[in-house]
Design a protein around this motif. Structure first.
Motif, short mmCIF file in Angstrom:
data_model
loop_
_atom_site.label_atom_id
_atom_site.label_comp_id
_atom_site.label_asym_id
_atom_site.label_seq_id
_atom_site.Cartn_x
_atom_site.Cartn_y
_atom_site.Cartn_z
N HIS A 1 0.69 -1.25 0.12
CA HIS A 1 0.00 0.09 0.00
C HIS A 1 0.68 1.31 0.12
O HIS A 1 0.80 2.08 1.01
CB HIS A 1 -0.98 0.04 1.16
CG HIS A 1 -2.00 -1.19 1.32
ND1 HIS A 1 -3.02 -1.34 0.29
CD2 HIS A 1 -1.86 -2.18 1.89
CE1 HIS A 1 -3.72 -2.31 0.52
NE2 HIS A 1 -3.12 -3.06 1.44
N LEU A 2 1.71 1.53 -0.98
CA LEU A 2 2.88 2.28 -1.24
C LEU A 2 1.95 3.49 -1.88
O LEU A 2 1.26 3.41 -2.86
CB LEU A 2 3.62 1.97 -2.22
CG LEU A 2 4.78 2.85 -2.58
CD1 LEU A 2 5.64 3.39 -1.22
CD2 LEU A 2 5.82 2.46 -3.59
N THR A 3 2.32 4.78 -1.42
CA THR A 3 1.66 6.29 -2.27
C THR A 3 3.05 6.99 -2.31
O THR A 3 3.84 6.87 -1.38
CB THR A 3 0.70 6.83 -1.31
OG1 THR A 3 1.19 7.20 -0.13
CG2 THR A 3 -0.58 6.02 -1.15
N ILE A 4 3.02 7.59 -3.62
CA ILE A 4 4.31 8.63 -3.89
C ILE A 4 3.50 9.74 -4.49
O ILE A 4 2.87 9.69 -5.41
CB ILE A 4 5.10 7.87 -4.62
CG1 ILE A 4 5.89 6.65 -4.37
CG2 ILE A 4 6.25 8.90 -5.12
CD1 ILE A 4 6.73 5.82 -5.16
N SER A 5 3.99 11.08 -3.97
CA SER A 5 3.27 12.12 -4.38
C SER A 5 4.29 13.25 -4.59
O SER A 5 5.32 13.27 -3.90
CB SER A 5 2.38 12.83 -3.27
OG SER A 5 1.10 11.71 -3.09
#
Length: 453
Positions: free
Chosen positions: A60-64
């Motif tokens: 559940h990786l997020t990159i912004s």
């Protein structure tokens, strides 16, 4: 010695177990902050498993960052820990997505992304959307070093063109020319920067099939290329401006125009692009029936024709014959282009355009029918053409019409006077004009014209 041994053991243990420590809740925050700092982005994950030699797994990786928000259910990178910040090497992505921050590509996103590089095998499939419309993509093949060494095939169906502009950094040119969505199907093979591709392109503004090869410096066609194009403002600026700048200030067409390129002597240099090396051996452009917007060049032409009725019109219908052209050493050579303006005035053009300095060496031709309809001159051979030089530049063409105006005035005056009253000398002038033939360097017309069929 004992005083040094304990710190060394502690440091060695910390180094050895660092991936395990970084995978804990506290260590995870520190590690993700370090990765975010090095990649200039904000990174979060529910959990992760790290090891010195790999693989590195994030859940559940997020990159912004400033350009997009990306996320995935699971990312596994098959690489050493010290190379993780660059994400170079084999990886797998499960249930990924990306939403892009762009004023020119609002609400555009990639979704349901499943991608992997395992060894040299590459696969990627998912969906792409912009607003309420969605498309899909499915690509697979071998990927040793893109684009130098690869063999890929796949399908892209209804992909938002603005996404292609974002990835290729082409400043909305693809969307302006091809339309909002495009579909591609085909394959590409490359080895050490040399290879070939076979692609079928379909969009709201373009349909074509391209079979070409490249050698790291230039692209060459393997088969004739036929493209059906909708004449958008961007394509009008790109194509019409250089091929015929005399009066095509702005062109609109209710049907696709047709561009044909022969593979003979075709070479498009791309690394780097060099206009003097760009070669087109044989090509044609079929505009058919279009609408011209009135502008300075068209107004000067109508002044010459003394046609007040057409001068007051903001737009005019025009019917073109196919234009043949070729490009060599930065010079565009156009064959004869005949047109019927407003269903009443027949004109033609031909000549050379130096694209490197924009200088014109063109000619405008007034056929016998135009001289008859505009000035009432009669008795000329049907193939007669009065040649008027066009000089200046692409952005500012100039009609060199002094000689033509003098001839038109003399002939019109002569034909309005009764022969017995003008004497033998003037009678010979009239007789000579009546027997005039086109100059030897005037290209012949391609008949029958479309409007005569």
């Amino acid at each position: 010695m004992k005083n040094l041994l304990i710190p060394l053991i502690c440091f060695g243990s910390l180094f050895l177990f660092f991936p395990s420590l970084a995978s804990t809740s506290l260590g995870q925050k520190i590690a993700l902050n370090i990765l975010g700092w090095k990649s200039n982005s904000r990174i979060q994950a529910n959990s992760m498993r790290l090891s010195w030699l790999g693989p590195q797994t994030f859940f559940h990786l997020t990159i912004s960052d400033q350009e997009m928000d990306a996320s995935c259910k699971q990312l596994t990178a098959y690489m050493p820990l010290w190379r993780l910040s660059r994400l170079q090497g084999p990886f797998t992505i499960s249930n990924g997505s990306a939403r892009f921050h762009s004023s020119s590509c609002q609400n555009a996103a990639l979704e349901n992304l499943e991608a992997s590089i395992e060894g040299n095998r590459f696969t990627a499939k998912g969906s792409a959307r912009s607003g309420q419309q969605a498309g899909s993509f499915d690509i697979k093949g071998t990927l040793d070093r893109f684009p130098g060494d690869c063999s890929l095939e796949g399908r892209l169906i209804s992909i938002p063109a603005c996404l292609c502009d974002l990835f290729l950094k082409t400043d909305q040119k693809i969307e302006q020319i091809l339309g909002s969505f495009l579909s591609l199907e085909g394959s590409i093979k490359s080895k050490l920067g040399k290879g070939s591709f076979n692609i079928s392109l379909r969009s709201s503004h373009c349909q074509t099939n391209m079979h070409a090869e490249f050698d790291g410096q230039a692209l060459r066609l393997n088969k004739p290329l036929t493209a059906h194009l909708t004449l958008t403002p961007a394509l009008n600026d790109l194509l019409m401006r250089d091929i015929n700048p005399l009066f095509l200030t702005s062109v609109q067409a209710n049907h696709p125009i047709v561009l044909r390129l022969s593979p003979d002597n075709f070479s498009f240099p791309y690394a780097p692009f060099n206009l003097s090396s760009f070669s087109i051996g044989q090509a044609s452009l079929d505009l058919g029936q279009v609408t011209l917007q009135s502008g300075p060049s068209l107004q000067s032409l109508l002044d010459l024709l003394n046609n007040r009725r057409l001068k007051v019109s903001r737009s005019l219908n025009a019917w073109f014959t196919p234009l043949t052209f070729k490009l060599q050493n930065g010079t565009l050579k156009t064959g004869r282009l005949d047109l019927l303006l407003a269903n009443s005035v027949h004109l033609c053009t031909w000549g050379h355009i130096n694209l490197q300095n924009s200088k014109l060496h063109m000619y405008l031709g007034l056929p016998a029918a135009a001289l008859a309809s505009s000035f009432g001159i009669s008795g000329l051979h049907p193939d007669y053409v009065l040649k008027i030089p066009v000089r200046g530049t692409i952005s500012k063409p100039e009609l060199v019409a002094n000689s033509a105006i003098a001839q038109i005035t003399a002939v019109a005056a002569a034909q309005k006077l009764p022969l017995p009253k003008v004497g033998k000398l003037f009678g010979k002038v009239v007789q000579g004009v009546a027997e005039l033939k086109s100059d030897k360097d005037v290209p012949p017309a391609k008949r029958p014209f479309p409007w005569e069929r």
